[in-house]
Design a protein around this motif. Structure first.
Motif, PDB file in Angstrom:
ATOM      1  N   ARG A 115       0.864  -1.177   0.000  1.00 14.52           N
ATOM      2  CA  ARG A 115       0.000   0.000   0.000  1.00 14.52           C
ATOM      3  C   ARG A 115       0.900   1.226   0.000  1.00 14.52           C
ATOM      4  NH1 ARG A 115      -5.324  -1.334  -0.788  1.00 14.52           N
ATOM      5  NH2 ARG A 115      -6.080   0.333   0.557  1.00 14.52           N
ATOM      6  N   GLU A 116       0.514   2.265  -0.730  1.00 14.09           N
ATOM      7  CA  GLU A 116       1.427   3.401  -0.847  1.00 14.09           C
ATOM      8  C   GLU A 116       1.795   3.977   0.524  1.00 14.09           C
ATOM      9  OE1 GLU A 116       0.246   6.259  -3.777  1.00 14.09           O
ATOM     10  OE2 GLU A 116       2.252   7.113  -3.701  1.00 14.09           O
ATOM     11  N   TYR A 117       3.009   4.435   0.643  1.00 11.53           N
ATOM     12  CA  TYR A 117       3.593   5.012   1.871  1.00 11.53           C
ATOM     13  C   TYR A 117       3.807   4.006   2.993  1.00 11.53           C
ATOM     14  CZ  TYR A 117       2.535   9.269  -0.614  1.00 11.53           C
ATOM     15  OH  TYR A 117       2.457  10.216  -1.576  1.00 11.53           O
ATOM     16  N   TRP A 118       2.810   3.135   3.272  1.00 10.14           N
ATOM     17  CA  TRP A 118       3.001   2.081   4.279  1.00 10.14           C
ATOM     18  C   TRP A 118       3.143   0.782   3.496  1.00 10.14           C
ATOM     19  CZ3 TRP A 118       3.603   4.483   8.756  1.00 10.14           C
ATOM     20  CH2 TRP A 118       2.952   5.696   8.958  1.00 10.14           C
ATOM     21  N   GLU A 119       4.289   0.634   2.836  1.00 14.81           N
ATOM     22  CA  GLU A 119       4.389  -0.479   1.888  1.00 14.81           C
ATOM     23  C   GLU A 119       4.804  -1.795   2.534  1.00 14.81           C
ATOM     24  OE1 GLU A 119       6.350   2.568  -0.262  1.00 14.81           O
ATOM     25  OE2 GLU A 119       5.698   1.751  -2.169  1.00 14.81           O
ATOM     26  N   PHE A 120       4.905  -1.791   3.876  1.00 13.58           N
ATOM     27  CA  PHE A 120       5.359  -3.003   4.560  1.00 13.58           C
ATOM     28  C   PHE A 120       4.201  -3.971   4.786  1.00 13.58           C
ATOM     29  CE2 PHE A 120       4.954   0.655   7.403  1.00 13.58           C
ATOM     30  CZ  PHE A 120       3.914   0.255   8.221  1.00 13.58           C
ATOM     31  N   HIS A 121       4.577  -5.196   5.157  1.00 14.63           N
ATOM     32  CA  HIS A 121       3.583  -6.231   5.445  1.00 14.63           C
ATOM     33  C   HIS A 121       2.718  -5.773   6.630  1.00 14.63           C
ATOM     34  CE1 HIS A 121       1.846 -10.054   6.594  1.00 14.63           C
ATOM     35  NE2 HIS A 121       2.175 -10.490   5.385  1.00 14.63           N
TER      36      HIS A 121
ATOM     37  N   ALA B  39      -9.620 -11.911  -9.517  1.00 12.20           N
ATOM     38  CA  ALA B  39      -9.228 -10.499  -9.511  1.00 12.20           C
ATOM     39  C   ALA B  39      -8.705 -10.082  -8.137  1.00 12.20           C
ATOM     40  CB  ALA B  39     -10.422  -9.645  -9.906  1.00 12.20           C
ATOM     41  N   ASP B  40      -9.339 -10.605  -7.085  1.00 16.61           N
ATOM     42  CA  ASP B  40      -8.898 -10.271  -5.726  1.00 16.61           C
ATOM     43  C   ASP B  40      -7.491 -10.838  -5.479  1.00 16.61           C
ATOM     44  OD1 ASP B  40      -9.258  -9.211  -3.071  1.00 16.61           O
ATOM     45  OD2 ASP B  40      -9.545 -11.276  -2.382  1.00 16.61           O
ATOM     46  N   LYS B  41      -7.265 -12.046  -6.000  1.00 17.06           N
ATOM     47  CA  LYS B  41      -5.919 -12.638  -5.862  1.00 17.06           C
ATOM     48  C   LYS B  41      -4.906 -11.782  -6.615  1.00 17.06           C
ATOM     49  CE  LYS B  41      -7.246 -17.423  -5.141  1.00 17.06           C
ATOM     50  NZ  LYS B  41      -7.745 -18.557  -5.898  1.00 17.06           N
ATOM     51  N   GLY B  42      -5.326 -11.304  -7.776  1.00 19.20           N
ATOM     52  CA  GLY B  42      -4.447 -10.438  -8.572  1.00 19.20           C
ATOM     53  C   GLY B  42      -4.114  -9.157  -7.832  1.00 19.20           C
ATOM     54  N   LYS B  43      -5.103  -8.643  -7.129  1.00 21.43           N
ATOM     55  CA  LYS B  43      -4.876  -7.410  -6.361  1.00 21.43           C
ATOM     56  C   LYS B  43      -3.831  -7.651  -5.270  1.00 21.43           C
ATOM     57  CE  LYS B  43      -7.449  -4.165  -3.420  1.00 21.43           C
ATOM     58  NZ  LYS B  43      -7.839  -2.952  -4.113  1.00 21.43           N
ATOM     59  N   ARG B  44      -3.974  -8.801  -4.581  1.00 17.77           N
ATOM     60  CA  ARG B  44      -3.010  -9.133  -3.525  1.00 17.77           C
ATOM     61  C   ARG B  44      -1.610  -9.291  -4.119  1.00 17.77           C
ATOM     62  NH1 ARG B  44      -5.109 -10.241   1.619  1.00 17.77           N
ATOM     63  NH2 ARG B  44      -2.917 -10.036   2.153  1.00 17.77           N
ATOM     64  N   LEU B  45      -1.543  -9.901  -5.293  1.00 12.01           N
ATOM     65  CA  LEU B  45      -0.252 -10.100  -5.953  1.00 12.01           C
ATOM     66  C   LEU B  45       0.356  -8.751  -6.352  1.00 12.01           C
ATOM     67  CD1 LEU B  45       1.531 -12.443  -6.853  1.00 12.01           C
ATOM     68  CD2 LEU B  45       0.408 -12.369  -9.076  1.00 12.01           C
ATOM     69  N   GLN B  47      -0.058  -6.046  -4.877  1.00  7.97           N
ATOM     70  CA  GLN B  47       0.482  -5.430  -3.660  1.00  7.97           C
ATOM     71  C   GLN B  47       1.758  -6.138  -3.183  1.00  7.97           C
ATOM     72  OE1 GLN B  47      -3.733  -3.718  -1.824  1.00  7.97           O
ATOM     73  NE2 GLN B  47      -2.319  -4.744  -0.478  1.00  7.97           N
ATOM     74  N   GLU B  48       1.739  -7.471  -3.231  1.00  5.60           N
ATOM     75  CA  GLU B  48       2.916  -8.219  -2.739  1.00  5.60           C
ATOM     76  C   GLU B  48       4.174  -7.921  -3.551  1.00  5.60           C
ATOM     77  OE1 GLU B  48       1.725 -12.329  -2.677  1.00  5.60           O
ATOM     78  OE2 GLU B  48       0.184 -11.835  -1.191  1.00  5.60           O
ATOM     79  N   LYS B  49       3.996  -7.677  -4.841  1.00  3.85           N
ATOM     80  CA  LYS B  49       5.161  -7.365  -5.694  1.00  3.85           C
ATOM     81  C   LYS B  49       5.450  -5.865  -5.674  1.00  3.85           C
ATOM     82  CE  LYS B  49       5.776 -11.591  -7.070  1.00  3.85           C
ATOM     83  NZ  LYS B  49       6.885 -12.341  -6.489  1.00  3.85           N
ATOM     84  N   ASN B  50       4.626  -5.126  -4.976  1.00  6.76           N
ATOM     85  CA  ASN B  50       4.784  -3.669  -4.840  1.00  6.76           C
ATOM     86  C   ASN B  50       4.823  -2.945  -6.196  1.00  6.76           C
ATOM     87  OD1 ASN B  50       4.798  -1.520  -3.157  1.00  6.76           O
ATOM     88  ND2 ASN B  50       7.013  -1.440  -2.892  1.00  6.76           N
ATOM     89  N   ASN B  52       2.851  -0.906  -7.305  1.00  8.57           N
ATOM     90  CA  ASN B  52       2.443   0.478  -7.140  1.00  8.57           C
ATOM     91  C   ASN B  52       3.606   1.442  -6.896  1.00  8.57           C
ATOM     92  OD1 ASN B  52      -0.423   1.096  -7.186  1.00  8.57           O
ATOM     93  ND2 ASN B  52       0.117   2.455  -5.486  1.00  8.57           N
ATOM     94  N   SER B  53       4.793   0.908  -6.590  1.00  3.96           N
ATOM     95  CA  SER B  53       5.907   1.830  -6.339  1.00  3.96           C
ATOM     96  C   SER B  53       6.397   2.458  -7.645  1.00  3.96           C
ATOM     97  CB  SER B  53       7.056   1.126  -5.614  1.00  3.96           C
ATOM     98  OG  SER B  53       7.581   0.149  -6.446  1.00  3.96           O
ATOM     99  N   CYS B  54       6.101   1.827  -8.783  1.00  8.72           N
ATOM    100  CA  CYS B  54       6.475   2.431 -10.071  1.00  8.72           C
ATOM    101  C   CYS B  54       5.246   2.818 -10.892  1.00  8.72           C
ATOM    102  CB  CYS B  54       7.308   1.452 -10.892  1.00  8.72           C
ATOM    103  SG  CYS B  54       8.902   1.106 -10.161  1.00  8.72           S
ATOM    104  N   HIS B  55       4.158   2.034 -10.750  1.00  7.22           N
ATOM    105  CA  HIS B  55       2.967   2.283 -11.573  1.00  7.22           C
ATOM    106  C   HIS B  55       1.884   2.991 -10.778  1.00  7.22           C
ATOM    107  CE1 HIS B  55       4.428  -0.009 -14.941  1.00  7.22           C
ATOM    108  NE2 HIS B  55       4.791  -0.982 -14.123  1.00  7.22           N
ATOM    109  N   GLN B  56       0.958   3.564 -11.539  1.00  5.09           N
ATOM    110  CA  GLN B  56      -0.150   4.250 -10.886  1.00  5.09           C
ATOM    111  C   GLN B  56      -1.475   3.602 -11.241  1.00  5.09           C
ATOM    112  OE1 GLN B  56       0.260   8.269 -12.385  1.00  5.09           O
ATOM    113  NE2 GLN B  56       2.460   8.157 -12.112  1.00  5.09           N
ATOM    114  N   ILE B  57      -2.432   3.787 -10.336  1.00  3.42           N
ATOM    115  CA  ILE B  57      -3.834   3.481 -10.651  1.00  3.42           C
ATOM    116  C   ILE B  57      -4.575   4.779 -10.365  1.00  3.42           C
ATOM    117  CG2 ILE B  57      -5.873   2.145  -9.998  1.00  3.42           C
ATOM    118  CD1 ILE B  57      -3.991  -0.109  -9.188  1.00  3.42           C
ATOM    119  N   TYR B  58      -5.336   5.237 -11.310  1.00  2.09           N
ATOM    120  CA  TYR B  58      -5.985   6.545 -11.209  1.00  2.09           C
ATOM    121  C   TYR B  58      -4.997   7.636 -10.794  1.00  2.09           C
ATOM    122  CZ  TYR B  58     -10.584   4.565 -11.989  1.00  2.09           C
ATOM    123  OH  TYR B  58     -11.681   3.952 -12.565  1.00  2.09           O
ATOM    124  N   GLY B  59      -3.798   7.570 -11.349  1.00  2.09           N
ATOM    125  CA  GLY B  59      -2.810   8.623 -11.116  1.00  2.09           C
ATOM    126  C   GLY B  59      -2.138   8.571  -9.756  1.00  2.09           C
TER     127      GLY B  59
END
Ligand code: HEM
Lengths: 450, 132
Positions: A115-121, B39-45, B47-50, B52-59
């Motif tokens: 999750r953004e900013y709190w990216e930890f487990h 889709a929910d599993k995909g969402k968790r994945l 997040q697990e691969k992070n 979002n640290s390079c890509h955006q969703i809705y900016g």
């Protein structure tokens, strides 16, 4: 470890020491991240950006939070002749320290909550919440009587209580109901984040009002009607202005209207800053807290710049141009460096009671370097953001993302060079403050057990 | 300002805040990534691969990579999978299995169906507000 802390330096100094080490890692990882902007693919297979960014951002967030807690504990101790429980504060510090080390190591190992900013487990949220509850108990018990309190005590109390709420709220996504729709999930996520930033600002601004009182030798402001009016305005914004993060989401329209109108009340804050700029400088100048005073002044300037940008970005029609571009990064780093970091360093210089001429001189040099580098750093991001915005609004169909990013290369080079300079300035400051902590016994300049 | 006035102001703010909060929690959005779904599993994945640290969703997210809210409707599945399998000169290869790639794809499909994230498509009004 707890025994070692006994009867030596006050516990607030340990919070600050941990915070300073985190500022150090913020800078180090920030520089690596900037190198990755300029040399795409650098460390791609070992230390790619999805590790570096959280290492940088979480270090920054914890630098701010832990040092802010240290300052509140110290100043609360000074106001109330000691905090309610030093032992509780020690446990809080220990929990924070262990959690932060575990979080940074987990990033290096590639374990994320994502999750953004709190990216930890999410598991690491548990010690953080427990530590915060200890802090909350300590703050409430130390304040004891709630009548006739100065505005900063109100700010510390509300900041501490609301932080706990917003932090817990940011984990609602763990419940399937809250994450099953992306728009709802992101709405609640940014609702909590927007308010959370307001909470740590309550802790930091409260401490800066306390420090300004101390420097000017007058407590008039802290009990005045205007200070409370501004406090309530800040709280109102903390509660309702977060919608400006999500204007472009297909969320209900009323979120946009509420947030837009509430955000505009911040113009009153801007008006006040301009109006009181001169008088606040004169009052502060009378006294001899030169280092803290300089950092406060630097923060004053950046509050002004950041607020102009923030207010502009809170207008939805402008926000669609800035959203998702480096202008947002400029805003975030402008605020966390220019406001939060400068204010926190003002507290640290005051709490460590630095008067040794060589240290004072070196820290001032570091500050001047950051003051030269930060505007360049900030503008390079804004210009990169304007160009990305132009692409996003007009050319994203015909020009690929990678080509657009390549066209920003020169601005990223300026970002990197000014970032290195900025980091050097802060390294000088942090190095000298840490040396003060480790070498001498920082004097307690207030009667406090904290 | 008397203590009484301060407490009253605080109470009014608190009540408004909690009413607004509860209203937002209850706001009825149709689910597009039901618990336990692919889709929910995909969402968790995601997040697990992070990611979002390079890509955006809705900016919202990191800024090194592109926004992926509508990648599903803008590119073909084959194209997206090729990226995931090989990485790019910036993005590492995450060595996802076929099943994991399908989960990510289902997630992309679900966020794509929630709306468009192209700011250029938003309409601005004279009072400074925006509309879809
Ligand atoms: C006190 C010092 C600093 C603080 C508190 C700080 C804080 C932050 C924060 C909060 C973000 C997230 C921005 C956002 O999501 O909008 C960020 C991102 C970033 N910062 Fe810093 N920063 C600091 C110094 C630096 C320095 C010196 C550099 C580089 C030389 C740097 C490079 C970066 C990079 C590359 C990003 C990622 C931007 C992206 O997502 O693409 N930072 N920083």
């Amino acid at each position: 470890m707890m025994e070692q802390l006994k009867d030596k330096k006050p516990i607030s100094h340990f919070f600050i020491m941990t915070g300073l080490l985190l500022l150090f890692s913020t800078l180090a990882f920030g520089v690596v991240g900037a190198f990755q902007y300029v040399f795409p693919g650098l460390f791609r297979n070992s230390f790619s950006f999805e590790k570096i960014r959280p290492l940088h951002v979480s270090s920054a967030v914890f630098w701010i939070l832990i040092t802010a807690c240290g300052a509140v504990i110290y100043y609360l101790g000074a106001v109330k002749n000691g905090v309610w429980s030093v032992k509780l504060a020690k446990w809080q510090w220990l929990l924070f320290t262990i959690a932060v080390i575990a979080i940074l190591v987990s990033y290096i190992m590639g374990i994320f909550g994502g999750r953004e900013y709190w990216e930890f487990h999410p598991i690491f949220a548990i010690p953080i919440v427990i530590a915060w509850i200890l802090f909350l108990i300590n703050v409430i018990k130390s304040v004891k009587i709630f009548r006739k309190q100065p505005v900063y005590v109100w700010m510390w109390l509300t900041g501490t209580i609301f932080f706990l709420f917003t932090y817990l709220e940011s984990y609602l996504w763990l419940i399937p109901y809250f994450r099953s729709n992306i728009v709802h999930d992101m709405t609640i996520q940014w609702k909590s984040y927007g308010s959370m930033v307001g909470c740590w600002n309550m802790l930091i601004y409260g401490s800066s009002i306390y420090l300004m009182d101390k420097i000017s030798g007058s407590e008039k402001y802290s009990y005045s009607g205007i200070s409370f009016a501004l406090y309530f305005l800040g709280l109102f914004n903390l509660m309702f202005n977060w919608g400006h993060h999500i204007y472009t989401l297909p969320a209900p329209k009323y979120i946009q209207y509420i947030s837009y109108s509430v955000s505009m009340t911040e113009l009153l804050l801007l008006g006040r800053i301009i109006y009181y700029w001169k008088s606040s400088v004169n009052t502060a100048r009378k006294h001899y807290h030169i280092l803290s005073y300089r950092f406060l002044l630097a923060a004053d300037l950046w509050i002004f710049l950041t607020l102009i940008l923030a207010i502009a970005m809170s207008i939805p029609a402008i926000n669609i141009y800035t959203h998702g571009t480096h202008i947002t990064v400029a805003h975030t780093m402008g605020a966390t460096i220019g406001i939060n970091t400068f204010l926190l360093l003002a507290f640290v210089c005051n709490i460590f009671n630095i008067h040794q001429p060589t240290t004072e001189k070196r820290i001032t040099t570091g500050l001047y370097i950051t003051l030269i580098a930060l505007p360049i750093f900030w503008f390079s991001l804004i210009i990169a953001g304007v160009l990305k915005s132009n692409w996003q609004m007009h050319h994203s169909n015909e020009i690929p993302f990678s080509v657009m990013m390549y066209s920003l290369h020169n601005y990223f080079v300026v970002f990197l060079i000014s970032g290195i300079l900025l980091a050097i300035g802060f390294f000088i400051i942090v190095g000298n403050l840490l040396a003060t902590f480790f070498n001498n016994q920082p004097t307690k300049n207030n009667i406090t057990n904290a | 300002m008397s203590d009484r006035a301060k407490v009253m102001t605080l109470i009014i703010l608190l009540i408004s805040f909690f009413c607004y909060t509860l209203f937002l929690y209850k706001e009825n959005y149709s689910s597009n990534a039901e618990y336990g779904s692919i889709a929910d599993k995909g969402k968790r994945l995601w997040q697990e691969k992070n990611c979002n640290s390079c890509h955006q969703i809705y900016g919202l997210g990191g800024y090194l990579g592109p926004d992926l809210t509508n990648v599903y409707s803008q590119r073909s599945e084959v194209y997206i999978k090729a990226f995931l399998q090989a990485g790019t000169n910036v993005m590492p290869n995450f060595h996802l299995t076929e099943e994991q790639m399908n989960e990510i794809m289902a997630y992309f499909k679900s966020i794509d169906s929630s709306g468009y994230a192209t700011p250029a498509k938003l309409k601005t009004n004279y009072d400074g507000t925006i509309e879809r």
